[in-house]
Design a protein around this motif. Sequence first.
Motif, PDB file in Angstrom:
ATOM      1  N   VAL A 224       6.119   9.687  18.024  1.00 42.93           N
ATOM      2  CA  VAL A 224       6.344  10.613  16.735  1.00 42.93           C
ATOM      3  C   VAL A 224       5.312  11.645  16.226  1.00 42.93           C
ATOM      4  O   VAL A 224       4.164  11.287  16.383  1.00 42.93           O
ATOM      5  N   ARG A 225       5.795  12.706  15.800  1.00 48.05           N
ATOM      6  CA  ARG A 225       4.906  13.655  15.246  1.00 48.05           C
ATOM      7  C   ARG A 225       4.190  13.023  14.010  1.00 48.05           C
ATOM      8  O   ARG A 225       2.917  13.059  13.806  1.00 48.05           O
ATOM      9  N   ASP A 226       4.831  13.025  12.958  1.00 47.33           N
ATOM     10  CA  ASP A 226       4.246  12.794  11.522  1.00 47.33           C
ATOM     11  C   ASP A 226       5.343  11.886  10.747  1.00 47.33           C
ATOM     12  O   ASP A 226       4.895  11.073   9.969  1.00 47.33           O
ATOM     13  N   MET A 227       6.594  11.984  10.983  1.00 46.79           N
ATOM     14  CA  MET A 227       7.676  11.409  10.163  1.00 46.79           C
ATOM     15  C   MET A 227       8.904  10.861  11.017  1.00 46.79           C
ATOM     16  O   MET A 227       9.089  11.381  12.048  1.00 46.79           O
ATOM     17  N   ILE A 228       9.457   9.925  10.685  1.00 51.62           N
ATOM     18  CA  ILE A 228      10.785   9.235  11.371  1.00 51.62           C
ATOM     19  C   ILE A 228      11.690   9.868  10.496  1.00 51.62           C
ATOM     20  O   ILE A 228      11.849   9.532   9.233  1.00 51.62           O
ATOM     21  N   CYS A 229      12.903  10.457  10.833  1.00 50.84           N
ATOM     22  CA  CYS A 229      14.013  10.800  10.323  1.00 50.84           C
ATOM     23  C   CYS A 229      14.616   9.674   9.612  1.00 50.84           C
ATOM     24  O   CYS A 229      14.878   8.534  10.534  1.00 50.84           O
ATOM     25  N   ALA A 230      15.302   9.613   8.761  1.00 55.61           N
ATOM     26  CA  ALA A 230      16.044   8.551   8.021  1.00 55.61           C
ATOM     27  C   ALA A 230      17.465   8.281   8.964  1.00 55.61           C
ATOM     28  O   ALA A 230      17.619   6.959   9.173  1.00 55.61           O
TER      29      ALA A 230
ATOM     30  N   THR B 255       5.328   2.684  17.911  1.00 58.89           N
ATOM     31  CA  THR B 255       5.198   3.892  17.790  1.00 58.89           C
ATOM     32  C   THR B 255       4.039   4.433  18.083  1.00 58.89           C
ATOM     33  O   THR B 255       2.700   3.649  17.955  1.00 58.89           O
TER      34      THR B 255
ATOM     35  N   MET C 189       1.783   8.116  17.268  1.00 58.48           N
ATOM     36  CA  MET C 189       1.538   9.343  16.497  1.00 58.48           C
ATOM     37  C   MET C 189       0.636  10.150  17.269  1.00 58.48           C
ATOM     38  O   MET C 189      -0.205   9.859  17.989  1.00 58.48           O
TER      39      MET C 189
ATOM     40  N   ALA D 175      11.891  10.158  17.762  1.00 58.82           N
ATOM     41  CA  ALA D 175      12.037   9.995  16.085  1.00 58.82           C
ATOM     42  C   ALA D 175      12.994  10.885  15.414  1.00 58.82           C
ATOM     43  O   ALA D 175      13.109  10.684  14.375  1.00 58.82           O
ATOM     44  N   ASP D 176      13.536  11.897  16.027  1.00 53.29           N
ATOM     45  CA  ASP D 176      14.354  12.765  15.462  1.00 53.29           C
ATOM     46  C   ASP D 176      15.733  12.755  16.144  1.00 53.29           C
ATOM     47  O   ASP D 176      16.556  13.726  15.897  1.00 53.29           O
TER      48      ASP D 176
END
Length: 95
Positions: free
Chosen positions: A9-15, A41, A43, A71-72
């Motif tokens: 994951v780069r910075d956020m996980i999509c809902a 995970t 980062m 994560a997207d």
Amino acid sequence: MKILLGIPVRDMICASFAHDLAMAVDYHLKHYPEDEIGIATKMGTLIVNQRQDLVKEALLGEADYLLFLDADMRFPIDTIERLIERDKDIVAANY
């Protein structure tokens, strides 16, 4: 059976990813309660390094299977089951 879900994951996980992940883990454990599923995970911005670290974690944890999930992305509820059913050393898919 030990399964590690490796998530670079780069910075956020999509809902929508989080929803699919929760549904897939729930589905799998309801159908295969003897399995153990871990989630790891890593980062960062260099996906090759993140995946390498996740492979090391899977090996150290003696996982039988490692499933990379970005994560997207979106994926079907039975993705874990589909991976195992292939009975191959490596399974890859375009998405």
